[in-house]
Design a protein around this motif. Sequence first.
Motif, PDB file in Angstrom:
ATOM      1  N   MET A 184       0.656  -1.345  -0.636  1.00 27.42           N
ATOM      2  CA  MET A 184      -0.311  -0.141  -0.012  1.00 27.42           C
ATOM      3  C   MET A 184       0.889   1.030   0.122  1.00 27.42           C
ATOM      4  O   MET A 184       0.433   2.342  -0.507  1.00 27.42           O
ATOM      5  CB  MET A 184      -1.003   0.114   1.474  1.00 27.42           C
ATOM      6  CG  MET A 184      -1.971  -0.994   0.754  1.00 27.42           C
ATOM      7  SD  MET A 184      -3.077  -0.815   2.530  1.00 27.42           S
ATOM      8  CE  MET A 184      -3.643   0.679   2.854  1.00 27.42           C
ATOM      9  N   ALA A 185       1.955   1.046   0.595  1.00 22.11           N
ATOM     10  CA  ALA A 185       2.754   2.625   1.136  1.00 22.11           C
ATOM     11  C   ALA A 185       3.095   2.113   0.024  1.00 22.11           C
ATOM     12  O   ALA A 185       3.817   3.814  -0.878  1.00 22.11           O
ATOM     13  CB  ALA A 185       3.926   2.225   2.188  1.00 22.11           C
ATOM     14  N   HIS A 186       3.822   1.799  -1.607  1.00 23.63           N
ATOM     15  CA  HIS A 186       4.099   1.766  -2.015  1.00 23.63           C
ATOM     16  C   HIS A 186       3.322   2.466  -3.460  1.00 23.63           C
ATOM     17  O   HIS A 186       3.473   3.048  -4.332  1.00 23.63           O
ATOM     18  CB  HIS A 186       5.319   0.409  -2.813  1.00 23.63           C
ATOM     19  CG  HIS A 186       5.604   0.764  -4.018  1.00 23.63           C
ATOM     20  ND1 HIS A 186       7.623   0.659  -4.097  1.00 23.63           N
ATOM     21  CD2 HIS A 186       5.390   0.199  -5.504  1.00 23.63           C
ATOM     22  CE1 HIS A 186       7.359   0.658  -5.382  1.00 23.63           C
ATOM     23  NE2 HIS A 186       6.368   0.134  -6.401  1.00 23.63           N
ATOM     24  N   PHE A 187       2.459   1.921  -3.693  1.00 21.57           N
ATOM     25  CA  PHE A 187       1.058   1.649  -4.527  1.00 21.57           C
ATOM     26  C   PHE A 187       1.342   3.822  -3.889  1.00 21.57           C
ATOM     27  O   PHE A 187       1.178   4.670  -5.500  1.00 21.57           O
ATOM     28  CB  PHE A 187      -0.021   1.396  -3.965  1.00 21.57           C
ATOM     29  CG  PHE A 187      -1.037   1.614  -4.732  1.00 21.57           C
ATOM     30  CD1 PHE A 187      -1.430   1.842  -6.201  1.00 21.57           C
ATOM     31  CD2 PHE A 187      -1.978   2.797  -4.132  1.00 21.57           C
ATOM     32  CE1 PHE A 187      -2.869   2.320  -6.601  1.00 21.57           C
ATOM     33  CE2 PHE A 187      -3.850   3.232  -4.944  1.00 21.57           C
ATOM     34  CZ  PHE A 187      -3.209   2.994  -6.591  1.00 21.57           C
ATOM     35  N   ALA A 188       0.899   4.067  -2.615  1.00 20.39           N
ATOM     36  CA  ALA A 188       1.054   6.068  -2.633  1.00 20.39           C
ATOM     37  C   ALA A 188       2.079   6.723  -2.741  1.00 20.39           C
ATOM     38  O   ALA A 188       1.103   7.270  -3.725  1.00 20.39           O
ATOM     39  CB  ALA A 188       0.625   6.103  -0.510  1.00 20.39           C
ATOM     40  N   ASP A 189       3.083   5.904  -2.782  1.00 20.52           N
ATOM     41  CA  ASP A 189       4.512   6.375  -3.868  1.00 20.52           C
ATOM     42  C   ASP A 189       3.766   6.522  -5.135  1.00 20.52           C
ATOM     43  O   ASP A 189       4.925   7.796  -5.570  1.00 20.52           O
ATOM     44  CB  ASP A 189       5.649   5.773  -2.974  1.00 20.52           C
ATOM     45  CG  ASP A 189       7.101   6.458  -3.649  1.00 20.52           C
ATOM     46  OD1 ASP A 189       7.441   7.412  -3.272  1.00 20.52           O
ATOM     47  OD2 ASP A 189       7.156   5.941  -4.648  1.00 20.52           O
ATOM     48  N   ALA A 190       3.843   5.546  -5.618  1.00 20.05           N
ATOM     49  CA  ALA A 190       4.081   5.597  -7.190  1.00 20.05           C
ATOM     50  C   ALA A 190       2.717   6.640  -7.481  1.00 20.05           C
ATOM     51  O   ALA A 190       2.533   7.119  -8.669  1.00 20.05           O
ATOM     52  CB  ALA A 190       3.334   4.077  -7.469  1.00 20.05           C
ATOM     53  N   SER A 245       8.702   3.896  -0.589  1.00 19.11           N
ATOM     54  CA  SER A 245       7.895   5.195  -0.304  1.00 19.11           C
ATOM     55  C   SER A 245       8.875   6.209   0.342  1.00 19.11           C
ATOM     56  O   SER A 245       9.817   6.059   0.727  1.00 19.11           O
ATOM     57  CB  SER A 245       6.763   4.980   1.029  1.00 19.11           C
ATOM     58  OG  SER A 245       6.236   5.926   0.866  1.00 19.11           O
ATOM     59  N   ILE A 246       8.510   7.609  -0.661  1.00 21.19           N
ATOM     60  CA  ILE A 246       8.752   8.950  -0.397  1.00 21.19           C
ATOM     61  C   ILE A 246       8.788   9.379   0.896  1.00 21.19           C
ATOM     62  O   ILE A 246       9.227   9.871   1.722  1.00 21.19           O
ATOM     63  CB  ILE A 246       8.477  10.028  -1.686  1.00 21.19           C
ATOM     64  CG1 ILE A 246       9.915  10.333  -1.543  1.00 21.19           C
ATOM     65  CG2 ILE A 246       7.400  10.172  -1.634  1.00 21.19           C
ATOM     66  CD1 ILE A 246       9.592  12.164  -2.800  1.00 21.19           C
ATOM     67  N   TYR A 247       7.338   8.978   1.475  1.00 18.13           N
ATOM     68  CA  TYR A 247       7.211   9.567   2.751  1.00 18.13           C
ATOM     69  C   TYR A 247       7.718   8.881   3.597  1.00 18.13           C
ATOM     70  O   TYR A 247       7.944   7.680   4.160  1.00 18.13           O
ATOM     71  CB  TYR A 247       5.181   8.747   2.500  1.00 18.13           C
ATOM     72  CG  TYR A 247       4.475   9.756   1.735  1.00 18.13           C
ATOM     73  CD1 TYR A 247       3.949  10.167   1.602  1.00 18.13           C
ATOM     74  CD2 TYR A 247       3.894   8.978   1.039  1.00 18.13           C
ATOM     75  CE1 TYR A 247       3.078  10.851   1.178  1.00 18.13           C
ATOM     76  CE2 TYR A 247       3.412   9.592  -0.492  1.00 18.13           C
ATOM     77  CZ  TYR A 247       2.918  10.400   0.026  1.00 18.13           C
ATOM     78  OH  TYR A 247       1.996  11.149  -1.239  1.00 18.13           O
ATOM     79  N   ALA A 253      -1.950  10.475   1.517  1.00 16.29           N
ATOM     80  CA  ALA A 253      -2.506   9.635   1.128  1.00 16.29           C
ATOM     81  C   ALA A 253      -2.668   9.607   1.972  1.00 16.29           C
ATOM     82  O   ALA A 253      -2.401   9.036   3.086  1.00 16.29           O
ATOM     83  CB  ALA A 253      -0.883   8.764   0.390  1.00 16.29           C
ATOM     84  N   ILE A 254      -3.462   9.296   1.972  1.00 19.01           N
ATOM     85  CA  ILE A 254      -5.361   8.644   2.786  1.00 19.01           C
ATOM     86  C   ILE A 254      -5.651   7.334   2.052  1.00 19.01           C
ATOM     87  O   ILE A 254      -6.203   7.253   1.037  1.00 19.01           O
ATOM     88  CB  ILE A 254      -6.384   9.612   3.302  1.00 19.01           C
ATOM     89  CG1 ILE A 254      -5.398  10.948   4.066  1.00 19.01           C
ATOM     90  CG2 ILE A 254      -7.647   8.967   4.416  1.00 19.01           C
ATOM     91  CD1 ILE A 254      -6.743  11.933   4.035  1.00 19.01           C
ATOM     92  N   GLN A 255      -5.527   6.471   3.178  1.00 23.32           N
ATOM     93  CA  GLN A 255      -5.672   4.638   2.757  1.00 23.32           C
ATOM     94  C   GLN A 255      -7.194   4.529   3.596  1.00 23.32           C
ATOM     95  O   GLN A 255      -6.933   4.466   4.652  1.00 23.32           O
ATOM     96  CB  GLN A 255      -5.018   4.068   2.695  1.00 23.32           C
ATOM     97  CG  GLN A 255      -3.612   3.935   1.312  1.00 23.32           C
ATOM     98  CD  GLN A 255      -2.121   4.204   1.612  1.00 23.32           C
ATOM     99  OE1 GLN A 255      -1.727   3.480   2.130  1.00 23.32           O
ATOM    100  NE2 GLN A 255      -2.449   3.397   0.065  1.00 23.32           N
ATOM    101  N   ALA A 256      -7.776   4.018   3.126  1.00 22.37           N
ATOM    102  CA  ALA A 256      -8.646   3.663   4.288  1.00 22.37           C
ATOM    103  C   ALA A 256      -9.167   1.770   4.485  1.00 22.37           C
ATOM    104  O   ALA A 256      -8.373   1.382   3.103  1.00 22.37           O
ATOM    105  CB  ALA A 256     -10.451   3.433   3.566  1.00 22.37           C
ATOM    106  N   GLY A 300      -9.448  -0.132   1.157  1.00 22.32           N
ATOM    107  CA  GLY A 300      -8.611  -0.572  -0.072  1.00 22.32           C
ATOM    108  C   GLY A 300      -8.227   0.748  -0.746  1.00 22.32           C
ATOM    109  O   GLY A 300      -7.308   0.747  -1.371  1.00 22.32           O
ATOM    110  N   SER A 301      -8.898   1.660   0.073  1.00 29.44           N
ATOM    111  CA  SER A 301      -9.477   3.125  -1.239  1.00 29.44           C
ATOM    112  C   SER A 301      -8.178   3.726  -0.880  1.00 29.44           C
ATOM    113  O   SER A 301      -7.739   3.231   0.092  1.00 29.44           O
ATOM    114  CB  SER A 301     -11.031   3.849  -0.799  1.00 29.44           C
ATOM    115  OG  SER A 301     -11.836   3.165  -2.018  1.00 29.44           O
ATOM    116  N   THR A 302      -7.545   4.517  -2.108  1.00 25.52           N
ATOM    117  CA  THR A 302      -6.879   5.602  -1.788  1.00 25.52           C
ATOM    118  C   THR A 302      -7.075   7.271  -2.270  1.00 25.52           C
ATOM    119  O   THR A 302      -7.215   7.322  -3.433  1.00 25.52           O
ATOM    120  CB  THR A 302      -5.309   5.571  -2.390  1.00 25.52           C
ATOM    121  OG1 THR A 302      -5.217   3.781  -1.216  1.00 25.52           O
ATOM    122  CG2 THR A 302      -4.568   5.868  -1.984  1.00 25.52           C
ATOM    123  N   ILE A 303      -6.949   8.372  -1.497  1.00 26.75           N
ATOM    124  CA  ILE A 303      -7.026   9.567  -2.390  1.00 26.75           C
ATOM    125  C   ILE A 303      -5.528   9.772  -1.601  1.00 26.75           C
ATOM    126  O   ILE A 303      -5.326  10.056  -0.954  1.00 26.75           O
ATOM    127  CB  ILE A 303      -8.380   9.732  -1.665  1.00 26.75           C
ATOM    128  CG1 ILE A 303      -8.536  11.098  -2.390  1.00 26.75           C
ATOM    129  CG2 ILE A 303      -8.031   9.957   0.137  1.00 26.75           C
ATOM    130  CD1 ILE A 303      -9.497  11.998  -2.269  1.00 26.75           C
TER     131      ILE A 303
END
Length: 193
Positions: free
Chosen positions: A1-7, A41-43, A71-74, A100-103
Amino acid sequence: MAHFADASFKTWSPEVYKEVRGKLEDLYEHDPSLSKPFPFSIYPCVAFNFGPQVCCKGHREPSNYPPLWCAIQALGRFNPRQGGHVYIKELKIFMQFPAGSTILFPSALLTHGNTPVQEGEFCPGGLIRWVDNGFQTQKNLAKRLSKKKFAERMELKETHWEKGLEKICMLDRLQKKYKRLKEGRGADPGSNL
């Protein structure tokens, strides 16, 4: 999930991503004792809200770097039709936000929150300022610079948020960038447009 937010951040806001990546690389080089919570992840920071009914009232993250996309993930089990909706006040957005959502959005600039679920994640601006101040607090910087130089630095900070907003890409700029990449005429998505 962290990698997805980063990408996702790198894809949708490549100029801000490149700037933050460079500043954080400088920070980690300056102080090798620091490490990221996730390797891909850059964060540099993460926050988790736990509870049976997590609800965040409308707020901004004033200490976050303004153009940075939070990045907010539920996560968890809840009925997204009955609660957990995300809202962003200034954009007049109110939407279901299932597990599973990310914004991603600039959380320092936009008032956001979520509604409670039925019963039953940032990069602080302080890190960027620390690097910009030569790896020291603003108070220490004021002691080390002449009054004139310090005043000039503070004057630049007054418009820093405007420059940050200019780096946030709109869809048309991203389409042009990725079209160039697809045609083999561009650099990596973290490069300048």
